[in-house]
Design an enzyme around this catalytic site. Structure first.
Site, PDB file in Angstrom:
ATOM      1  N   GLU A  51       0.839  -1.197   0.000  1.00  0.00           N
ATOM      2  CA  GLU A  51       0.000   0.000   0.000  1.00  0.00           C
ATOM      3  C   GLU A  51       0.878   1.254   0.000  1.00  0.00           C
ATOM      4  OE1 GLU A  51      -3.612   1.791   2.838  1.00  0.00           O
ATOM      5  OE2 GLU A  51      -2.342   0.131   3.536  1.00  0.00           O
ATOM      6  N   LYS A 120      -8.943   2.560  -2.414  1.00  0.00           N
ATOM      7  CA  LYS A 120      -9.307   1.863  -1.186  1.00  0.00           C
ATOM      8  C   LYS A 120     -10.769   2.163  -0.842  1.00  0.00           C
ATOM      9  CE  LYS A 120      -7.195   1.208   3.425  1.00  0.00           C
ATOM     10  NZ  LYS A 120      -6.018   1.630   4.227  1.00  0.00           N
ATOM     11  N   CYS A 176      -5.576  -3.097   2.193  1.00  0.00           N
ATOM     12  CA  CYS A 176      -5.396  -3.153   3.641  1.00  0.00           C
ATOM     13  C   CYS A 176      -6.694  -3.266   4.432  1.00  0.00           C
ATOM     14  CB  CYS A 176      -4.585  -1.951   4.102  1.00  0.00           C
ATOM     15  SG  CYS A 176      -3.849  -2.207   5.747  1.00  0.00           S
TER      16      CYS A 176
END
Length: 652
Positions: A51, A120, A176
């Site tokens: 990330e 994300k 994540c």
């Protein structure tokens, strides 16, 4: 031996946790390029990075800096050119601006093109995480495209990347926190076809978290019936308030394939071959997966996957897939199998109100295991072992060793032992049907098996008990039983246990015995060649009939059985996997010859499996016609044999 990976439904993927410098985009790009070059030299063409790996995750308010974003733009174009030169696909993390908002994104770069940008979805803003200060989530996105290098690039968490030249490969991406959410985006991605999930992460490290992270990745791979690859930022991130360990993980449908070393400042690369054929087979057989509906629609983005060839498979490929390699795990498995078998038999005895069992105890592996199951069952339900009637029925090929072992085992554990010589009865039967006793054909062999079954059935009636079957899973697959002979019983306790596992269960029981004499008997049984003992002994009273010289090594047959039934692999793929697993032990010609024999017998003998007694399921491979395996008795094997006949060293 070198094989083409795509041809056998494999892809090779590298997960990288590179050495990072906080906010130094150029240096981070250099290290990404270096890692790709290393991975490509080892056959990888698909790479996953952490990330925000271009900038580093811990930039803080530097994410607002114009200079940082200009450097990110240059880096993306550099990686775009590099991917074209190297013919690779890479997924890298970077901040992306769009419509006045900043997004934490994954850039999918393949063969000279930026194919898509995935933001994300879930933005954490608790504990040590403060991402909402800088980033918006996919729910805040107002556009489906973002302009990069004057081109509209698909933008959104609704992207699935589909390999145009390899239809099995569909890639989904989450970042994540997405995985740590109650309903991860990967669940919808999987239900919409993605079978490889890539997660770019910058997960902080604290005591106990790595175990939780590993379990989370492995369990989500199982829930999605997918490969799940997790790339985590490493120790080069800022340590102002927390550290990151670079804990990267590769899992495949509930199995941990590989994980990286933690707390390294150097670049860590882990690589594995993912079996998309296996994943596809699991999904096809799972009715829950079939009826699952995604809660959102996805855009499918085509790309070209660059194939590679290899001389070494980078994935588990055990010689004995039914047998755990780790000694402690194997012991636990053996113990659990005995519990499953004995509990099943106990239920049956309780249900029918029977307090005795009858079984033929030959001194071979299978009857020994069945006997041990009976002992444990009687202990479980509080019955004396004397109500286990163990019958030795020596015939024309019975050796003194097996007969003595059977008697010693029964007497040592308190069972009722009987010896009934079947030679006289079988000879009378030969006379009745006009068969010459010196003609050692199938009639000679099967008459003995059927005589033994008749004796056991009648003894069971006499003692108000049931006959316990001893045949195992491997014999059922090969049809290695006499129809209405050892093929038949009143309850079959070994029907789910493959031959390669039988000996380990007996070995484990031997190691747990308080009595050295009982342990010695079991070890002697383990050391006896596998034989039906139906043909006469030689002049030295030794066994002349060894099963594995007829049907082939059980270690091969069980390997074939596992991959043929569990994953529905083609003969060619089974042969290649066997060649890798057994290396120099068997030639490819020997493997294909034995596989041909296995396939022929498997198809020819379905009629026996179609009418077997009840028998408990043990593992993921079972052949009960009422349970896992429904196959017509008259199915034709030509399709499989034709493919097998085309295999040679030159067309792998």
């Amino acid at each position: 031996m070198k094989i083409n990976l795509i041809k056998y439904d494999f892809i090779r993927i590298s997960v990288v946790s590179p050495e990072l410098s906080v906010a130094n985009v150029e240096a981070n790009t250099d290290r990404i390029i270096d890692a790709v070059k290393i991975g490509k030299s080892e056959g990888s063409s698909l790479f996953l990075f952490p990330e925000l790996g271009l900038s580093s995750y811990s930039c803080g308010d530097l994410f607002y800096q114009v200079a940082l974003h200009k450097s990110i733009g240059k880096s993306l174009l550099r990686l775009k050119r590099f991917s074209g030169e190297q013919q690779v696909t890479m997924v890298v993390g970077c901040p992306i601006q769009n419509d006045g908002k900043l997004f934490n994104c994954a850039a999918f770069i393949s063969n000279g093109e930026i194919k898509g940008i995935v933001p994300k979805t879930f933005i954490p803003n608790n504990d040590e995480y403060y991402e909402e200060r800088w980033f918006s989530g996919d729910h805040d996105r107002t556009a489906d495209f973002v302009v990069i290098d004057k081109q509209d690039v698909p933008f959104g968490a609704d992207l699935i990347f589909h390999a145009a030249n390899f239809p099995l490969l569909q890639i989904g991406i989450e970042i994540c926190e997405d995985l740590w959410s109650v309903v991860p985006p990967s669940s919808d991605l999987a239900l919409s076809g993605a079978n490889v999930i890539l997660n770019l992460s910058a997960s902080s490290e604290y005591l106990g978290k790595s175990t939780y992270r590993r379990n989370l990745v492995v369990s989500q791979s199982a829930r999605c019936q997918a490969a799940y690859l997790y790339a985590s930022a490493g120790a080069g991130e800022s340590s102002t308030d927390f550290i990151m360990s670079g804990h990267s993980i590769i899992a495949e449908n509930g199995i941990l394939m590989k994980e990286s070393e933690k707390f390294s400042f150097e670049t860590q690369i882990i690589t594995a071959d993912i079996d998309l054929g296996k994943l596809n087979s699991d999904r096809l057989k799972n009715s829950s997966f079939a009826i699952g509906k995604s809660t959102r629609d996805f855009r499918v983005i085509p790309f070209e996957y660059t194939d590679s060839s290899t001389e070494k498979l980078l994935r588990p490929n055990p010689r004995q897939p039914f047998v755990p390699e780790d000694e402690n795990i194997r012991a636990a498995v053996c113990e659990e199998i005995l519990e499953i078998q004995s509990t099943a038999l106990a239920k049956r005895l309780k249900h029918i109100g029977s307090e005795s069992v009858v079984l033929g105890l030959s001194g071979g592996l299978d009857s020994t295991l069945a006997y041990l199951v009976c002992l444990k069952t009687f202990e479980k339900i509080g019955l004396p072992p004397s109500q286990i009637i163990a019958v030795s029925m020596p015939g024309f090929g019975t050796s003194s060793r097996t007969k003595n072992n059977a008697q010693s085992l029964a007497e040592a554990s308190g069972a009722t032992f009987m010896e009934i010589d079947i030679a006289k009865s079988v000879n009378l039967h030969f006379a009745d049907i006009g068969h010459k006793a010196d003609n050692h054909d199938v009639v000679f062999e099967n008459s003995q098996a059927r005589m033994r079954t008749m004796i056991l059935m009648n003894l069971a009636n006499k003692h108000k008990g049931i006959v316990i079957g001893t045949g195992d899973l491997s014999e059922a697959a090969l049809g290695w039983s006499t129809y209405n002979g050892d093929h038949m019983s009143m309850y079959s306790v070994n029907s789910g246990v493959p031959k390669t596992l039988v000996k380990f269960i007996i070995e484990w029981v031997a190691s747990t015995q308080k009595s050295n004499s009982t342990s010695d008997i079991l070890l002697s049984i383990l050391d006896t060649p596998i034989s039906p003992e139906l043909l006469p002994l030689d002049e030295n009273q030794n066994i002349t009939q060894e099963t594995e010289k007829i049907v082939g090594p059980y270690v091969l047959n069980d390997f074939f059985l596992y991959h043929f039934v569990r994953y529905n692999y083609s003969p060619k793929k089974i042969a290649i996997l066997a060649k890798y697993a057994f290396k120099d032990e068997f030639t490819l010609k020997e493997i294909t010859s034995r596989l041909k024999y296995f396939i022929e017998r498997f198809f020819q003998n379905q009629y026996k499996r179609s009418c077997v007694p009840d028998g408990i399921k043990i593992g993921s491979v079972a052949l009960s016609p009422r349970g896992d395996w429904r196959m017509p008795s008259d199915a034709d094997s030509d399709l499989w044999l034709k493919e097998l006949s085309e295999i040679n060293e030159d067309n792998l």
